[in-house]
Design an enzyme around this catalytic site. Structure first.
Site, mmCIF file in Angstrom:
data_model
loop_
_atom_site.group_PDB
_atom_site.id
_atom_site.type_symbol
_atom_site.label_atom_id
_atom_site.label_comp_id
_atom_site.label_asym_id
_atom_site.label_seq_id
_atom_site.Cartn_x
_atom_site.Cartn_y
_atom_site.Cartn_z
ATOM 1 N N MET A 152 2.133 15.515 -0.572
ATOM 2 C CA MET A 152 2.387 15.538 -2.027
ATOM 3 C C MET A 152 3.054 16.848 -2.426
ATOM 4 O O MET A 152 2.657 17.910 -1.946
ATOM 5 C CB MET A 152 1.059 15.439 -2.785
ATOM 6 C CG MET A 152 0.256 14.216 -2.462
ATOM 7 S SD MET A 152 -1.266 14.261 -3.432
ATOM 8 C CE MET A 152 -2.126 12.844 -2.750
ATOM 9 N N MET A 157 1.082 0.368 -3.774
ATOM 10 C CA MET A 157 0.071 1.302 -4.286
ATOM 11 C C MET A 157 -0.858 0.538 -5.224
ATOM 12 O O MET A 157 -0.414 -0.131 -6.153
ATOM 13 C CB MET A 157 0.725 2.452 -5.055
ATOM 14 C CG MET A 157 1.426 3.487 -4.200
ATOM 15 S SD MET A 157 0.395 4.279 -2.936
ATOM 16 C CE MET A 157 -0.931 5.016 -3.897
ATOM 17 N N MET A 202 4.762 11.491 -0.942
ATOM 18 C CA MET A 202 4.791 11.430 -2.411
ATOM 19 C C MET A 202 5.568 12.657 -2.866
ATOM 20 O O MET A 202 5.009 13.643 -3.359
ATOM 21 C CB MET A 202 3.355 11.392 -2.956
ATOM 22 C CG MET A 202 2.719 10.023 -2.803
ATOM 23 S SD MET A 202 0.925 10.083 -2.892
ATOM 24 C CE MET A 202 0.556 10.442 -1.184
ATOM 25 N N SER A 237 -7.329 7.585 5.513
ATOM 26 C CA SER A 237 -6.483 8.591 4.868
ATOM 27 C C SER A 237 -7.143 9.961 4.979
ATOM 28 O O SER A 237 -8.252 10.179 4.474
ATOM 29 C CB SER A 237 -6.278 8.240 3.394
ATOM 30 O OG SER A 237 -5.674 9.335 2.746
ATOM 31 N N ASP A 269 -2.767 0.819 -0.522
ATOM 32 C CA ASP A 269 -3.311 2.179 -0.553
ATOM 33 C C ASP A 269 -3.874 2.494 -1.935
ATOM 34 O O ASP A 269 -3.155 2.456 -2.928
ATOM 35 C CB ASP A 269 -2.161 3.151 -0.195
ATOM 36 C CG ASP A 269 -2.597 4.603 -0.143
ATOM 37 O OD1 ASP A 269 -3.808 4.880 -0.194
ATOM 38 O OD2 ASP A 269 -1.693 5.468 -0.042
ATOM 39 N N GLY A 270 -5.163 2.836 -1.960
ATOM 40 C CA GLY A 270 -5.810 3.272 -3.196
ATOM 41 C C GLY A 270 -6.970 2.386 -3.583
ATOM 42 O O GLY A 270 -6.789 1.194 -3.845
ATOM 43 N N HIS A 303 2.804 9.203 4.376
ATOM 44 C CA HIS A 303 3.094 8.698 3.029
ATOM 45 C C HIS A 303 3.620 9.870 2.211
ATOM 46 O O HIS A 303 2.870 10.757 1.827
ATOM 47 C CB HIS A 303 1.786 8.129 2.446
ATOM 48 C CG HIS A 303 1.906 7.641 1.041
ATOM 49 N ND1 HIS A 303 0.808 7.346 0.265
ATOM 50 C CD2 HIS A 303 2.986 7.390 0.254
ATOM 51 C CE1 HIS A 303 1.200 6.938 -0.921
ATOM 52 N NE2 HIS A 303 2.508 6.965 -0.956
ATOM 53 N N ASP A 317 -1.073 11.956 3.621
ATOM 54 C CA ASP A 317 -0.477 11.980 2.283
ATOM 55 C C ASP A 317 0.170 13.319 1.994
ATOM 56 O O ASP A 317 -0.537 14.308 1.742
ATOM 57 C CB ASP A 317 -1.567 11.710 1.243
ATOM 58 C CG ASP A 317 -2.092 10.293 1.328
ATOM 59 O OD1 ASP A 317 -1.319 9.361 1.080
ATOM 60 O OD2 ASP A 317 -3.294 10.127 1.640
ATOM 61 N N GLY A 349 -7.210 10.921 -4.298
ATOM 62 C CA GLY A 349 -8.121 9.969 -3.677
ATOM 63 C C GLY A 349 -9.240 9.635 -4.658
ATOM 64 O O GLY A 349 -9.363 10.244 -5.728
ATOM 65 N N HIS A 400 -3.428 7.948 8.205
ATOM 66 C CA HIS A 400 -2.574 7.996 7.013
ATOM 67 C C HIS A 400 -2.568 9.428 6.479
ATOM 68 O O HIS A 400 -3.613 10.014 6.207
ATOM 69 C CB HIS A 400 -3.141 7.020 5.984
ATOM 70 C CG HIS A 400 -2.333 6.871 4.750
ATOM 71 N ND1 HIS A 400 -1.251 6.014 4.655
ATOM 72 C CD2 HIS A 400 -2.438 7.468 3.534
ATOM 73 C CE1 HIS A 400 -0.739 6.084 3.432
ATOM 74 N NE2 HIS A 400 -1.437 6.954 2.736
HETATM 75 C C1 DX5 Z 1 -3.440 8.488 -3.182
HETATM 76 C C2 DX5 Z 1 -3.152 8.485 -1.706
HETATM 77 C C3 DX5 Z 1 -4.153 7.748 -0.911
HETATM 78 C C4 DX5 Z 1 -5.556 8.265 -1.013
HETATM 79 C C5 DX5 Z 1 -6.432 7.052 -1.014
HETATM 80 O O1 DX5 Z 1 -2.335 8.855 -3.895
HETATM 81 O O2 DX5 Z 1 -1.876 7.916 -1.445
HETATM 82 O O3 DX5 Z 1 -3.766 7.577 0.430
HETATM 83 O O4 DX5 Z 1 -5.961 9.127 0.016
HETATM 84 O O5 DX5 Z 1 -7.720 7.437 -1.274
HETATM 85 P P1 DX5 Z 1 -8.857 6.398 -1.641
HETATM 86 O O6 DX5 Z 1 -8.979 5.447 -0.485
HETATM 87 O O7 DX5 Z 1 -10.046 7.264 -1.842
HETATM 88 O O8 DX5 Z 1 -8.427 5.685 -2.895
HETATM 89 ZN ZN ZN Z 2 -1.413 7.395 0.664
#
Ligand code: DX5
Ligand code: ZN
Length: 228
Positions: A36, A136, A67, A7, A174-175, A65, A34, A143, A32
């Site tokens: 947001m 999730m 969000m 990610s 993820d997470g 992804h 993200d 992260g 990946h």
């Molecule tokens: C969180 C994101 C993840 C994030 C994961 O909302 O969707 O993709 O980057 O980070 P880690 O692996 O550090 O939990």
């Molecule tokens: Zn993500």
């Protein structure tokens, strides 16, 4: 196939191209990304201009992804920026069926993400339409959070259910994914693992290799059990 999706959120934003090339050369197949919006999740990360500009520096699969509230407003634009897989949250769509179909029309693969507390039933009726379900394992937005243990059982139930339906849908997690919990996630039926912190903290190339070694071992073990 078992896939690692580093990610980008966990990378060094001053050195995006360097970090992308490091994970690509180490053998990661997905990147990946993200997106947001500060509404569906508290934070704002990056959007179309960044995706578009990164597209030219790697051949990795762009796994976006979203969000974002009502993501269908942006799926065409995200596809134009080079997304290969577009994943939207069930909780963010008033018209989930229509949003999934809109992704499919772009030619991208379609995924639906579920927050930890959203039951699997939210995606039941559209399962035949999607290429991937993202479970999730933290509350989305940041992260570096801790893996929520009950989501492991959710992965297991989803894989059992997909098997019953005869669907070979990808399950992404993820997470809070780490070298320590990766094997349990694969055993539960996940086949795409997203990892931000556990890839980019320290030596990213080496971390990717260690994940891939776990995947390889898992593959060998499951071949052995299949033969029995
Ligand atoms: C969180 C994101 C993840 C994030 C994961 O909302 O969707 O993709 O980057 O980070 P880690 O692996 O550090 O939990
Ligand atoms: Zn993500």
């Amino acid at each position: 196939m078992t896939i690692l999706a580093p990610s980008l959120l966990g990378s060094d934003f001053k050195n995006l191209e360097r970090d992308i090339k490091t994970v690509e050369q180490a053998g990661a197949k997905y990147l990946h990304l993200d997106v947001m919006d500060g509404a569906f999740v508290p934070s704002i990360s990056f959007g179309m201009p960044l995706l578009k500009s990164l597209r030219s520096c790697t051949d990795m699969v762009f796994d976006v992804h979203m969000m974002v509230e009502e993501p269908a407003r942006y799926t065409d634009a995200i596809r134009e920026c080079g997304a290969d897989l577009i994943c939207i949250h069930a909780e963010a769509c008033r018209h989930l069926d229509s949003a999934v179909n809109q992704i499919r029309l772009t030619g991208a693969k379609a995924g639906i993400a579920l927050n930890p507390a959203t039951p699997l039933s939210a995606v039941e009726l559209v399962l035949p339409l999607v290429d991937m379900v993202l479970i999730m394992s933290v509350n989305p937005g940041f992260g570096g959070q801790k893996f929520i243990p009950y989501t492991l059982e959710k992965v297991r139930s989803l894989r059992v259910h997909l098997n019953e339906l005869g669907l070979n849908t990808d399950i992404q997690v993820d997470g809070g994914v780490t070298l320590e919990n990766a094997k349990a996630l694969l055993n539960a039926g996940a086949n795409i693992l997203v990892a931000g912190t556990s890839v980019f903290k320290g030596d990213a190339g080496k971390n990717v290799q260690q994940f891939l070694e776990i995947f390889e071992k898992y593959k060998k073990e499951s071949l052995r059990t299949d033969r029995k």
